[in-house]
Design a protein around this motif. Structure first.
Motif, short mmCIF file in Angstrom:
data_model
loop_
_atom_site.label_atom_id
_atom_site.label_comp_id
_atom_site.label_asym_id
_atom_site.label_seq_id
_atom_site.Cartn_x
_atom_site.Cartn_y
_atom_site.Cartn_z
N GLY A 99 12.43 44.91 -24.86
CA GLY A 99 11.45 45.80 -24.26
C GLY A 99 11.19 47.08 -25.04
O GLY A 99 10.33 47.87 -24.67
N LYS A 100 11.90 47.26 -26.15
CA LYS A 100 11.72 48.47 -26.97
C LYS A 100 10.80 48.18 -28.16
O LYS A 100 10.82 47.09 -28.73
CB LYS A 100 13.07 48.97 -27.50
N ARG A 101 10.01 49.20 -28.53
CA ARG A 101 9.11 49.05 -29.68
C ARG A 101 9.84 49.41 -30.97
O ARG A 101 10.64 50.35 -31.02
CB ARG A 101 7.88 49.93 -29.53
N VAL A 102 9.52 48.66 -32.04
CA VAL A 102 10.02 48.95 -33.39
C VAL A 102 8.86 48.82 -34.36
O VAL A 102 7.85 48.16 -34.07
CB VAL A 102 11.16 47.98 -33.80
N GLY A 103 8.99 49.44 -35.52
CA GLY A 103 7.96 49.34 -36.56
C GLY A 103 8.61 48.99 -37.89
O GLY A 103 9.76 49.35 -38.15
N VAL A 104 7.85 48.27 -38.72
CA VAL A 104 8.34 47.87 -40.04
C VAL A 104 7.22 48.09 -41.06
O VAL A 104 6.05 47.87 -40.77
CB VAL A 104 8.78 46.39 -40.07
N THR A 105 7.61 48.54 -42.25
CA THR A 105 6.67 48.71 -43.37
C THR A 105 7.05 47.75 -44.48
O THR A 105 8.23 47.63 -44.81
CB THR A 105 6.74 50.15 -43.92
N VAL A 106 6.06 47.09 -45.05
CA VAL A 106 6.30 46.17 -46.18
C VAL A 106 5.41 46.57 -47.34
O VAL A 106 4.22 46.88 -47.15
CB VAL A 106 6.00 44.71 -45.77
N HIS A 107 5.98 46.58 -48.54
CA HIS A 107 5.21 46.77 -49.77
C HIS A 107 5.28 45.46 -50.54
O HIS A 107 6.35 45.07 -51.02
CB HIS A 107 5.77 47.92 -50.59
N ASP A 108 4.14 44.78 -50.64
CA ASP A 108 4.04 43.46 -51.29
C ASP A 108 3.94 43.65 -52.81
O ASP A 108 2.88 43.93 -53.34
CB ASP A 108 2.79 42.75 -50.73
N PRO A 130 9.21 54.44 -31.70
CA PRO A 130 8.05 54.98 -32.40
C PRO A 130 6.75 54.60 -31.68
O PRO A 130 6.73 53.63 -30.93
CB PRO A 130 8.12 54.29 -33.76
N PRO A 131 5.67 55.33 -31.92
CA PRO A 131 4.36 54.89 -31.42
C PRO A 131 3.95 53.60 -32.14
O PRO A 131 4.60 53.18 -33.10
CB PRO A 131 3.42 56.04 -31.80
N ARG A 132 2.84 53.03 -31.73
CA ARG A 132 2.33 51.83 -32.40
C ARG A 132 2.01 52.12 -33.86
O ARG A 132 1.53 53.20 -34.20
CB ARG A 132 1.07 51.32 -31.70
N CYS A 133 2.27 51.14 -34.71
CA CYS A 133 1.97 51.20 -36.15
C CYS A 133 2.60 52.40 -36.85
O CYS A 133 1.98 53.02 -37.72
CB CYS A 133 0.47 51.14 -36.41
N VAL A 134 3.83 52.72 -36.46
CA VAL A 134 4.57 53.79 -37.14
C VAL A 134 5.90 53.21 -37.61
O VAL A 134 6.59 52.51 -36.87
CB VAL A 134 4.80 54.99 -36.21
N SER A 135 6.25 53.53 -38.84
CA SER A 135 7.51 53.07 -39.41
C SER A 135 7.95 54.04 -40.50
O SER A 135 7.40 55.15 -40.60
CB SER A 135 7.36 51.65 -39.98
N SER A 136 8.92 53.63 -41.32
CA SER A 136 9.38 54.50 -42.41
C SER A 136 8.82 53.99 -43.74
O SER A 136 8.24 52.91 -43.81
CB SER A 136 10.90 54.48 -42.47
N ALA A 137 9.04 54.77 -44.78
CA ALA A 137 8.68 54.32 -46.13
C ALA A 137 9.49 53.08 -46.48
O ALA A 137 10.61 52.91 -45.99
CB ALA A 137 8.95 55.43 -47.14
N PRO A 138 8.96 52.20 -47.34
CA PRO A 138 9.68 50.97 -47.70
C PRO A 138 10.78 51.24 -48.72
O PRO A 138 10.63 50.98 -49.92
CB PRO A 138 8.58 50.07 -48.25
N PHE A 139 11.92 51.75 -48.23
CA PHE A 139 13.00 52.19 -49.12
C PHE A 139 13.98 51.06 -49.49
O PHE A 139 14.73 51.18 -50.45
CB PHE A 139 13.77 53.34 -48.47
#
Length: 198
Positions: A138-147, A170-179
């Protein structure tokens, strides 16, 4: 005489064959005309307008590199339909992630609620629908991908908000830098860039 008879017989055979062929052609003519008149209709039915590409997408699976040997896997199947091009929050699909080390860890399945891509970078978010991580469902998560081909990179919201179920959402469509780096030989993420009308 024999030669003349052979020529006559051969000529007769050729005439009979030609006659049969022309009769068959004549009987087939209406069918051929009918088929020809149907051809445009069949063509119209099968060749609709050119199919539009989807507005954005993030697909593929990879493991993350960790020197300690952690088994961390992310898989994505997230899409934004062409008709929803103006609203990334209408994205659909799922993504999954898991993290195990020495036989312990957890996994989660997420239903996508937003997808924004730009060039080779995608940010996707969603709500966890199934997990063995306590408090995560039930919790929201965000992920960032650099292809980046064989050198894909990845980041996730819980790097700064705390693990799912324990930290802030996080809000919708929010994540961290792709580290994070993808483990060699496992990256096959593909990003379809979003091209909104600005």
């Amino acid at each position: 005489m024999k030669r003349r008879t052979k020529i006559v017989m051969l000529g007769s055979a050729l005439l009979l064959t030609a006659g049969a062929a022309s009769a068959a052609t004549a009987s087939n003519a209406p069918r051929q005309q009918e088929a020809a008149s149907d051809a445009p209709r069949r063509h119209e039915a099968t060749s609709d307008a050119p199919r539009q590409r989807e507005a954005a997408a993030l697909t593929g699976t990879a493991k993350l590199y960790r020197s300690a040997g952690d088994d961390i896997t992310f898989s994505f199947d997230a899409h934004l339909a062409a008709k929803d091009k103006a609203d990334p929050m209408k994205a659909t699909g799922t993504f999954r992630f898991s993290h195990y080390l020495n036989g312990s860890g957890a996994r989660a399945e997420v239903e996508v609620d937003c997808l924004i891509t730009g060039g080779k970078v995608a940010v996707v978010s969603g709500v966890i629908t199934e997990s063995d991580l306590p408090g995560a469902e039930g919790k929201r998560v965000g992920v960032t991908v650099h292809d980046l081909g064989r050198h894909d990179r990845l980041g996730y919201s819980w790097a700064s908000t705390g693990r799912p179920g324990e930290g802030d959402e996080p809000p919708r469509c929010v994540s961290s830098a792709p580290f994070e780096k993808v483990k060699k030989g496992t990256g096959d993420f593909t990003v379809v860039p979003w091209q909104p009308e600005l």
